[in-house]
Scaffold this motif. Structure first.
Motif, PDB file in Angstrom:
ATOM      1  N   PHE A   1      49.083  23.324  46.964  1.00  0.00           N
ATOM      2  CA  PHE A   1      48.678  23.286  45.558  1.00  0.00           C
ATOM      3  C   PHE A   1      49.431  22.203  44.791  1.00  0.00           C
ATOM      4  N   GLY A   2      49.974  21.222  45.502  1.00  0.00           N
ATOM      5  CA  GLY A   2      50.784  20.209  44.846  1.00  0.00           C
ATOM      6  C   GLY A   2      52.139  20.787  44.493  1.00  0.00           C
ATOM      7  N   ALA A   3      52.870  20.112  43.616  1.00  0.00           N
ATOM      8  CA  ALA A   3      54.186  20.597  43.207  1.00  0.00           C
ATOM      9  C   ALA A   3      54.567  19.930  41.900  1.00  0.00           C
ATOM     10  N   GLY A   4      55.591  20.477  41.242  1.00  0.00           N
ATOM     11  CA  GLY A   4      56.079  19.872  39.998  1.00  0.00           C
ATOM     12  C   GLY A   4      55.154  20.175  38.834  1.00  0.00           C
ATOM     13  N   PRO A   5      55.305  19.387  37.752  1.00  0.00           N
ATOM     14  CA  PRO A   5      54.548  19.697  36.530  1.00  0.00           C
ATOM     15  C   PRO A   5      53.032  19.666  36.715  1.00  0.00           C
ATOM     16  N   ARG A   6      52.515  18.840  37.656  1.00  0.00           N
ATOM     17  CA  ARG A   6      51.073  18.745  37.829  1.00  0.00           C
ATOM     18  C   ARG A   6      50.550  19.690  38.904  1.00  0.00           C
ATOM     19  N   GLN A   7      51.366  20.664  39.256  1.00  0.00           N
ATOM     20  CA  GLN A   7      50.932  21.642  40.257  1.00  0.00           C
ATOM     21  C   GLN A   7      49.663  22.354  39.782  1.00  0.00           C
ATOM     22  N   CYS A   8      48.854  22.768  40.750  1.00  0.00           N
ATOM     23  CA  CYS A   8      47.574  23.417  40.453  1.00  0.00           C
ATOM     24  C   CYS A   8      47.755  24.595  39.493  1.00  0.00           C
ATOM     25  N   ILE A   9      47.021  24.567  38.398  1.00  0.00           N
ATOM     26  CA  ILE A   9      47.112  25.663  37.427  1.00  0.00           C
ATOM     27  C   ILE A   9      46.361  26.886  37.961  1.00  0.00           C
ATOM     28  N   GLY A  10      45.459  26.643  38.922  1.00  0.00           N
ATOM     29  CA  GLY A  10      44.636  27.733  39.451  1.00  0.00           C
ATOM     30  C   GLY A  10      45.159  28.325  40.747  1.00  0.00           C
ATOM     31  N   ALA A  11      46.431  28.042  41.102  1.00  0.00           N
ATOM     32  CA  ALA A  11      46.933  28.493  42.412  1.00  0.00           C
ATOM     33  C   ALA A  11      46.887  30.023  42.552  1.00  0.00           C
ATOM     34  N   SER A  12      47.304  30.748  41.526  1.00  0.00           N
ATOM     35  CA  SER A  12      47.291  32.215  41.630  1.00  0.00           C
ATOM     36  C   SER A  12      45.857  32.735  41.650  1.00  0.00           C
ATOM     37  N   PHE A  13      45.008  32.099  40.846  1.00  0.00           N
ATOM     38  CA  PHE A  13      43.586  32.448  40.825  1.00  0.00           C
ATOM     39  C   PHE A  13      43.008  32.285  42.235  1.00  0.00           C
ATOM     40  N   ALA A  14      43.298  31.130  42.854  1.00  0.00           N
ATOM     41  CA  ALA A  14      42.707  30.818  44.158  1.00  0.00           C
ATOM     42  C   ALA A  14      43.222  31.762  45.249  1.00  0.00           C
ATOM     43  N   THR A  15      44.518  32.078  45.225  1.00  0.00           N
ATOM     44  CA  THR A  15      45.035  32.953  46.287  1.00  0.00           C
ATOM     45  C   THR A  15      44.519  34.381  46.089  1.00  0.00           C
ATOM     46  N   LEU A  16      44.414  34.787  44.838  1.00  0.00           N
ATOM     47  CA  LEU A  16      43.837  36.109  44.564  1.00  0.00           C
ATOM     48  C   LEU A  16      42.400  36.165  45.095  1.00  0.00           C
ATOM     49  N   GLU A  17      41.638  35.147  44.763  1.00  0.00           N
ATOM     50  CA  GLU A  17      40.231  35.094  45.177  1.00  0.00           C
ATOM     51  C   GLU A  17      40.117  35.072  46.708  1.00  0.00           C
ATOM     52  N   ALA A  18      40.911  34.219  47.341  1.00  0.00           N
ATOM     53  CA  ALA A  18      40.803  34.097  48.803  1.00  0.00           C
ATOM     54  C   ALA A  18      41.169  35.421  49.481  1.00  0.00           C
ATOM     55  N   GLN A  19      42.219  36.090  48.972  1.00  0.00           N
ATOM     56  CA  GLN A  19      42.615  37.363  49.592  1.00  0.00           C
ATOM     57  C   GLN A  19      41.532  38.422  49.432  1.00  0.00           C
ATOM     58  N   LEU A  20      40.979  38.513  48.226  1.00  0.00           N
ATOM     59  CA  LEU A  20      39.980  39.564  47.981  1.00  0.00           C
ATOM     60  C   LEU A  20      38.700  39.301  48.772  1.00  0.00           C
ATOM     61  N   VAL A  21      38.291  38.040  48.851  1.00  0.00           N
ATOM     62  CA  VAL A  21      37.071  37.713  49.600  1.00  0.00           C
ATOM     63  C   VAL A  21      37.303  37.961  51.087  1.00  0.00           C
ATOM     64  N   LEU A  22      38.435  37.480  51.597  1.00  0.00           N
ATOM     65  CA  LEU A  22      38.707  37.673  53.030  1.00  0.00           C
ATOM     66  C   LEU A  22      38.763  39.168  53.359  1.00  0.00           C
ATOM     67  N   ALA A  23      39.459  39.933  52.526  1.00  0.00           N
ATOM     68  CA  ALA A  23      39.585  41.378  52.791  1.00  0.00           C
ATOM     69  C   ALA A  23      38.211  42.045  52.772  1.00  0.00           C
ATOM     70  N   THR A  24      37.385  41.702  51.806  1.00  0.00           N
ATOM     71  CA  THR A  24      36.058  42.331  51.698  1.00  0.00           C
ATOM     72  C   THR A  24      35.204  42.004  52.915  1.00  0.00           C
ATOM     73  N   LEU A  25      35.186  40.744  53.310  1.00  0.00           N
ATOM     74  CA  LEU A  25      34.265  40.347  54.373  1.00  0.00           C
ATOM     75  C   LEU A  25      34.805  40.678  55.765  1.00  0.00           C
ATOM     76  N   TRP A  26      36.106  40.421  55.983  1.00  0.00           N
ATOM     77  CA  TRP A  26      36.639  40.618  57.352  1.00  0.00           C
ATOM     78  C   TRP A  26      36.725  42.102  57.702  1.00  0.00           C
ATOM     79  N   ARG A  27      36.787  42.945  56.696  1.00  0.00           N
ATOM     80  CA  ARG A  27      36.835  44.373  56.987  1.00  0.00           C
ATOM     81  C   ARG A  27      35.530  44.818  57.651  1.00  0.00           C
ATOM     82  N   SER A  28      34.416  44.202  57.270  1.00  0.00           N
ATOM     83  CA  SER A  28      33.123  44.620  57.802  1.00  0.00           C
ATOM     84  C   SER A  28      32.639  43.767  58.967  1.00  0.00           C
ATOM     85  N   PHE A  29      33.020  42.501  58.991  1.00  0.00           N
ATOM     86  CA  PHE A  29      32.424  41.602  59.989  1.00  0.00           C
ATOM     87  C   PHE A  29      33.480  40.768  60.680  1.00  0.00           C
TER      88      PHE A  29
END
Ligand code: HEM
Length: 436
Positions: A373-401
């Motif tokens: 997500f980069g680093a320093g002042p220009r680090q991704c502002i959406g990093a927490s959003f993206a990790t939250l999203e990736a975890q929830l999507v992976l958990a939802t889909l991998w649990r079934s398939f």
């Protein structure tokens, strides 16, 4: 080097780093560029001396044609003011309210996949994830079902991304104003997107009751120092930036995660076990602290296939890195794809080993060695959003398939603006066997 840059840029950069070391100087016509590949150098550019490294590079100038002065491309006081105003919208407690929308959208895909699985059909996971993340950003940012407009908006976005990428990789560009077919299509795609975004902003300003989404948060935010609010133009630039920065990146992260899991079936089963053990019903924000392997799998996929595979900067004043002079006016780039696979830092660097992100081992990763997500002042502002999203999507889909790559399909990372699979990612969707 030009033919090789076109053919296999990642291979070339890896070879250059291996052959010439941590600071490699290259000349492209009048432009001098340096690739910095050691963690200390990365820290110097992105964190310690970040003020000296701006965004006046060809890539960002091209992106600015689409994103205007949004957070990703703006600089100086404009950027600082916008970042201050946008930051609260990405605060953890705000993100919590987006988790339900993320799970809801992932569950829609799961419903569709159930039918595919029954018919043993394959699906292009890269396309599925692109649609899903677009849908999620549409819901969380605009509270809209962009599926209704997905074709128009999706097509315009995809075209703009491609065009921007082509323009960035070309050394000589025809001026923007010339009515070439390419320029005309580019302008038309931009107008389509602008039209949709501007209409949404205007409606939102008029609305008596506003939904609690990212757009409302941006619209109502004010600069704590000056009290100023965002103009329509600023809102348009930020909305466009979040759309672009927040959708393809996360889609690629998820696509590569599924690819890696399909290549490592036993790890895939362990992940399924974690989900079966820890989840009752759909995953929620409250479950995430217990889904440790889910998180580590994503961190490791971001190491091997960082969607933002290259970060470039323009040098303002002379600097020194690793004993080499980095002159003002030159370009510097750091490449997570290279640094994340450095054998001096990572044991078995090419191997997929999520366990390296277990807290006790992760603590020994040096600063500047892992920066999806980069680093320093220009680090991704959406990093927490993206990790939250990736975890929830992976958990939802991998649990079934479980997903299996279609045998024989060539997989080649294509370093476009984001790192994506050049030939897509066709995978067979299968339900887990009973009792698994
Ligand atoms: C896995 C997904 C993502 C990855 C790998 C990623 C990566 C990055 C990287 C490396 C940067 C820094 C660029 C630089 O230093 O030049 C960045 C900046 C940014 N990202 Fe992300 N990003 C992701 C998801 C998101 C999401 C979901 C959003 C919004 C919802 C977002 C919005 C932004 C914005 C606005 C910036 C500019 C920040 C600034 O300069 O103040 N990104 N991203």
């Amino acid at each position: 080097m030009l033919p090789e840059i076109r053919k296999d840029p990642l291979g070339l950069l890896q070879r250059l780093a291996a052959e010439f070391g941590d600071v490699v100087r290259m000349r492209f016509g009048a432009v001098t560029a340096h690739m910095i590949s050691d963690p200390e150098g990365v820290q110097r550019v992105l964190v310690e001396n970040s003020k000296n490294y701006g965004k006046q590079t060809r890539g960002f100038l091209k992106l600015r044609e689409i994103l205007g002065d949004g957070l990703l491309t703006a600089e100086g006081d404009t950027w600082r003011r916008h970042r201050r105003m946008a930051q609260p919208a990405f605060h953890r407690h705000r993100l919590a309210s987006f988790a339900d929308a993320m799970v809801h959208e992932a569950a829609q895909i799961a419903d569709r996949w159930r039918e595919l699985a029954a018919r043993c059909e394959a699906v292009d996971v890269a396309q599925e994830m692109a649609r899903l993340t677009l849908q999620i950003i549409g819901r969380t940012m605009l509270s809209r079902d962009v599926a209704l407009e997905a074709d128009r908006v999706g097509r315009a976005l995809t075209y703009l991304l491609h065009a921007a990428n082509r323009r960035m990789s070309r050394l000589l560009d025809l001026p923007q104003g010339l009515p070439t077919p390419g320029n005309l299509r580019f302008a038309a795609a931009l107008r389509t997107l602008d039209g949709v975004v501007e209409q949404i902003i205007a409606e939102r300003r008029r609305a008596a009751e506003r939904p609690e989404d990212l757009l409302t948060l941006l619209l109502e935010s004010s600069d704590e120092e000056t009290g100023e609010r965002m103009s329509d133009r600023q809102l348009r630039d930020e909305a466009m930036t979040i759309f672009l920065a927040g959708h393809e990146t996360t889609a690629n992260a998820l696509t590569w995660t599924f690819y890696l899991l399909s290549r490592h079936p036993s790890l895939g089963r362990t992940l399924r076990d974690e989900l079966e053990r820890e989840l009752r019903g759909s995953p929620s924000l409250a479950d995430l602290p217990r889904l440790k392997l889910t998180r580590a799998v994503i961190d490791e996929a971001l190491r091997l296939y960082p969607p933002a595979w290259l970060i470039s900067r323009s040098v303002t004043e002379d600097d020194e890195i690793g004993g080499f002079r980095i002159p003002a006016g030159s370009i510097v780039f750091v490449c997570p794809f290279i640094v994340h696979r450095d054998a001096r830092v990572w044991e078995n660097p090419e191997g997929f080993d999520p366990d390296r992100f277990a807290p006790e081992r992760a603590a020994s990763i040096p600063r500047g060695a892992y920066f999806p997500f980069g680093a320093g002042p220009r680090q991704c502002i959406g990093a927490s959003f993206a990790t939250l999203e990736a975890q929830l999507v992976l958990a939802t889909l991998w649990r079934s398939f479980r997903l299996d790559l279609v045998p024989g399909h060539p997989i080649e990372p294509e370093p476009s603006i984001t790192l994506r699979p050049r030939h897509g990612m066709p995978m067979a969707v299968r339900p887990w066997p009973r009792g698994a």
